[in-house]
Design an enzyme around this catalytic site. Structure first.
Site, PDB file in Angstrom:
ATOM      1  N   HIS A 167     -24.958 -21.980  -6.674  1.00 21.11           N
ATOM      2  CA  HIS A 167     -24.252 -22.456  -7.866  1.00 21.11           C
ATOM      3  C   HIS A 167     -25.175 -23.312  -8.743  1.00 21.11           C
ATOM      4  CE1 HIS A 167     -19.982 -23.403  -9.499  1.00 21.11           C
ATOM      5  NE2 HIS A 167     -20.865 -23.472 -10.464  1.00 21.11           N
ATOM      6  N   ARG A 205     -16.957 -17.326 -11.141  1.00 24.28           N
ATOM      7  CA  ARG A 205     -16.436 -18.130 -10.039  1.00 24.28           C
ATOM      8  C   ARG A 205     -16.299 -17.244  -8.805  1.00 24.28           C
ATOM      9  NH1 ARG A 205     -17.901 -22.084 -12.134  1.00 24.28           N
ATOM     10  NH2 ARG A 205     -16.678 -23.845 -12.910  1.00 24.28           N
TER      11      ARG A 205
HETATM   12  P1  NDP Z   1     -15.221 -19.289 -22.588  1.00 26.36           P
HETATM   13  O1  NDP Z   1     -13.867 -19.858 -22.415  1.00 26.36           O
HETATM   14  O2  NDP Z   1     -16.015 -19.675 -23.784  1.00 26.36           O
HETATM   15  O3  NDP Z   1     -15.159 -17.696 -22.554  1.00 26.36           O
HETATM   16  C1  NDP Z   1     -14.350 -16.986 -21.700  1.00 26.36           C
HETATM   17  C2  NDP Z   1     -14.459 -15.497 -22.039  1.00 26.36           C
HETATM   18  O4  NDP Z   1     -13.802 -14.761 -21.014  1.00 26.36           O
HETATM   19  C3  NDP Z   1     -13.815 -15.139 -23.354  1.00 26.36           C
HETATM   20  O5  NDP Z   1     -14.600 -14.186 -24.045  1.00 26.36           O
HETATM   21  C4  NDP Z   1     -12.492 -14.505 -22.923  1.00 26.36           C
HETATM   22  O6  NDP Z   1     -11.984 -13.523 -23.804  1.00 26.36           O
HETATM   23  C5  NDP Z   1     -12.903 -13.840 -21.643  1.00 26.36           C
HETATM   24  N1  NDP Z   1     -11.768 -13.582 -20.770  1.00 26.36           N
HETATM   25  C6  NDP Z   1     -10.895 -14.464 -20.226  1.00 26.36           C
HETATM   26  N2  NDP Z   1      -9.996 -13.838 -19.464  1.00 26.36           N
HETATM   27  C7  NDP Z   1     -10.308 -12.535 -19.518  1.00 26.36           C
HETATM   28  C8  NDP Z   1      -9.743 -11.372 -18.947  1.00 26.36           C
HETATM   29  N3  NDP Z   1      -8.664 -11.426 -18.166  1.00 26.36           N
HETATM   30  N4  NDP Z   1     -10.312 -10.171 -19.236  1.00 26.36           N
HETATM   31  C9  NDP Z   1     -11.400 -10.095 -20.039  1.00 26.36           C
HETATM   32  N5  NDP Z   1     -11.984 -11.160 -20.608  1.00 26.36           N
HETATM   33  C10 NDP Z   1     -11.438 -12.357 -20.359  1.00 26.36           C
HETATM   34  O7  NDP Z   1     -16.024 -19.664 -21.250  1.00 26.36           O
HETATM   35  P2  NDP Z   1     -17.594 -19.934 -21.065  1.00 26.36           P
HETATM   36  O8  NDP Z   1     -18.332 -18.770 -21.572  1.00 26.36           O
HETATM   37  O9  NDP Z   1     -17.954 -21.277 -21.579  1.00 26.36           O
HETATM   38  O10 NDP Z   1     -17.672 -20.031 -19.457  1.00 26.36           O
HETATM   39  C11 NDP Z   1     -17.233 -18.976 -18.634  1.00 26.36           C
HETATM   40  C12 NDP Z   1     -17.229 -19.397 -17.179  1.00 26.36           C
HETATM   41  O11 NDP Z   1     -18.555 -19.482 -16.661  1.00 26.36           O
HETATM   42  C13 NDP Z   1     -16.668 -20.786 -16.860  1.00 26.36           C
HETATM   43  O12 NDP Z   1     -15.260 -20.790 -16.890  1.00 26.36           O
HETATM   44  C14 NDP Z   1     -17.212 -21.037 -15.468  1.00 26.36           C
HETATM   45  O13 NDP Z   1     -16.329 -20.498 -14.517  1.00 26.36           O
HETATM   46  C15 NDP Z   1     -18.516 -20.237 -15.456  1.00 26.36           C
HETATM   47  N6  NDP Z   1     -19.691 -21.118 -15.390  1.00 26.36           N
HETATM   48  C16 NDP Z   1     -20.531 -20.981 -14.315  1.00 26.36           C
HETATM   49  C17 NDP Z   1     -21.657 -21.753 -14.219  1.00 26.36           C
HETATM   50  C18 NDP Z   1     -22.615 -21.559 -13.095  1.00 26.36           C
HETATM   51  O14 NDP Z   1     -23.563 -22.342 -12.951  1.00 26.36           O
HETATM   52  N7  NDP Z   1     -22.452 -20.554 -12.264  1.00 26.36           N
HETATM   53  C19 NDP Z   1     -22.003 -22.765 -15.243  1.00 26.36           C
HETATM   54  C20 NDP Z   1     -21.056 -22.807 -16.322  1.00 26.36           C
HETATM   55  C21 NDP Z   1     -19.943 -22.009 -16.379  1.00 26.36           C
HETATM   56  P3  NDP Z   1     -11.518 -13.885 -25.296  1.00 26.36           P
HETATM   57  O15 NDP Z   1     -12.810 -14.242 -26.026  1.00 26.36           O
HETATM   58  O16 NDP Z   1     -10.934 -12.637 -25.793  1.00 26.36           O
HETATM   59  O17 NDP Z   1     -10.587 -15.054 -25.184  1.00 26.36           O
HETATM   60  C1  OXD Z   2     -19.417 -25.248 -14.795  1.00 27.61           C
HETATM   61  C2  OXD Z   2     -20.194 -24.988 -13.578  1.00 27.61           C
HETATM   62  O1  OXD Z   2     -18.297 -24.728 -14.913  1.00 27.61           O
HETATM   63  O2  OXD Z   2     -21.204 -25.689 -13.358  1.00 27.61           O
HETATM   64  O3  OXD Z   2     -19.908 -25.978 -15.669  1.00 27.61           O
HETATM   65  O4  OXD Z   2     -19.856 -24.083 -12.816  1.00 27.61           O
END
Ligand code: NDP
Ligand code: OXD
Length: 310
Positions: free
Chosen positions: A273, A225
């Site tokens: 995005h 983000r």
């Molecule tokens: P998940 O909830 O599956 O995974 C989040 C990961 O981040 C977990 O491994 C978690 O650790 C880790 N995490 C959270 N907080 C911290 C921290 N403070 N320090 C270190 N690690 C941390 O999310 P997704 O993989 O499904 O998606 C991630 C993000 O990708 C979404 O929230 C969105 O913002 C972004 N996104 C962007 C898109 C785009 O087109 N640009 C499309 C889709 C998503 P733990 O496993 O230990 O809990």
């Molecule tokens: C999502 C994105 O979070 O598109 O799915 O960014």
């Protein structure tokens, strides 16, 4: 009971039609125009909502984010404490993200920017080093990050990953906050791939302090983000050579304003995005299934932990 689609500014006709096919007999309403009796609306599919949503639909019990991210909900102070929140977890979204990040890493690895620059000058110029030794570090090893890390390993990279809790991913050096391995993670890599959810802990995490823990001439790929990046710090880091280049797909203001400094920095590749997009058909199937579970009082899929914020 009715479901409201709250996705302002987007054509949601095909999503509505698909939900009607999947949930025959259920009322699928496009918000705000179709909603005549807010009391009936207990479930909403939400993306880019306005702040008054909660007072206009005060009987909501389940809010389904129309994306993987839920920061639009957890950073909304008006989100009623009793609603449950789900998000999209979809193989197509995962594969899309994998392709974007592999594209970016491979571009860096193969020096594409250099050759593109030469092409503008009609020059044939091989570099002494045919490939840059990219050591990718995936920050966030959730649904998307774990898949990216594994596939970068399959491509032959030495991959590091970092998450809050320890993880095991084939071929990937998994480090974690729990094991106090932040510094080790950042010093081991030279291309940071941020695929973190936006939470109070990750807000502004991509800053000067972090860049300084990475080797000089590192790269940044941000698909998490925009608010995770302190944009002025990146500009400074590029000027000083600390960061050699960046792929940015997300920004603190989207669309990126016309006058934004990033547009003029050749070391930054900007995409609007699009790293990976929610497939409306898959999302509809997932939301319909959860709706039926919700109606039956069964356990829901992909529920967000509102305490953690993801
Ligand atoms: P998940 O909830 O599956 O995974 C989040 C990961 O981040 C977990 O491994 C978690 O650790 C880790 N995490 C959270 N907080 C911290 C921290 N403070 N320090 C270190 N690690 C941390 O999310 P997704 O993989 O499904 O998606 C991630 C993000 O990708 C979404 O929230 C969105 O913002 C972004 N996104 C962007 C898109 C785009 O087109 N640009 C499309 C889709 C998503 P733990 O496993 O230990 O809990
Ligand atoms: C999502 C994105 O979070 O598109 O799915 O960014």
């Amino acid at each position: 009971m009715a479901i409201a689609i709250v996705i302002p500014g987007r054509d949601v006709r095909s999503l509505k039609k698909r939900l009607e096919e999947l949930l025959p007999g259920e009322e699928i309403l496009v918000y705000p125009e179709d909603v005549k009796h807010p009391k009936e609306v207990e479930v909403a599919i939400v993306w880019n909502h306005s702040a008054d949503l909660w007072e206009r639909l005060p009987y909501l019990k389940l809010v389904c984010s129309f994306g993987a991210g839920v920061d639009h909900l957890i950073f909304d102070k008006g989100l009623p404490p009793n609603v449950r929140v789900t998000r999209i977890v979809d193989s197509q979204l995962t594969v899309g993200m994998r392709k974007y990040v592999c594209m970016a890493v491979l571009n860096l690895h193969k020096n594409l920017f250099h050759y593109y620059e030469l092409q503008q000058k009609r020059r044939w110029g091989r570099l002494k080093e045919a490939e840059i030794d990219i050591r990718p570090g995936v920050l966030g090893l959730g649904v998307l990050g774990a898949d990216i890390a594994y596939h970068l390993h399959v491509l032959g990279f030495e991959v590091y990953g970092y998450s809050r809790r320890p993880k095991k991913i084939e071929g990937v050096h998994c480090l974690s906050e729990k094991e106090d391995q932040w510094e080790k993670f950042l010093s081991s890599i030279n291309a940071l791939i941020c695929v973190l959810p936006l939470t109070p802990d990750t807000y502004g995490i991509l800053n000067e302090q972090l860049f300084n823990k990475m080797p000089d001439g590192s790269y940044l790929i941000n698909v998490g983000r925009g608010h995770q990046l302190i944009e002025a710090d990146l500009i400074r880091a590029i000027k000083s050579g600390k960061i050699k280049g960046a792929f940015l797909d997300v920004f603190s203001t989207e669309p990126l304003p016309y006058e934004h400094a990033f547009w003029d920095i050749p070391e930054i590749i900007i995409t609007p995005h699009i790293a990976s997009l929610t497939d409306p058909d898959n999302a509809a199937r997932q939301i319909a299934a959860n709706y039926l579970k919700f109606k039956e009082g069964e356990e829901l899929e992909n529920v967000v932990d509102l305490g953690l914020g993801y």
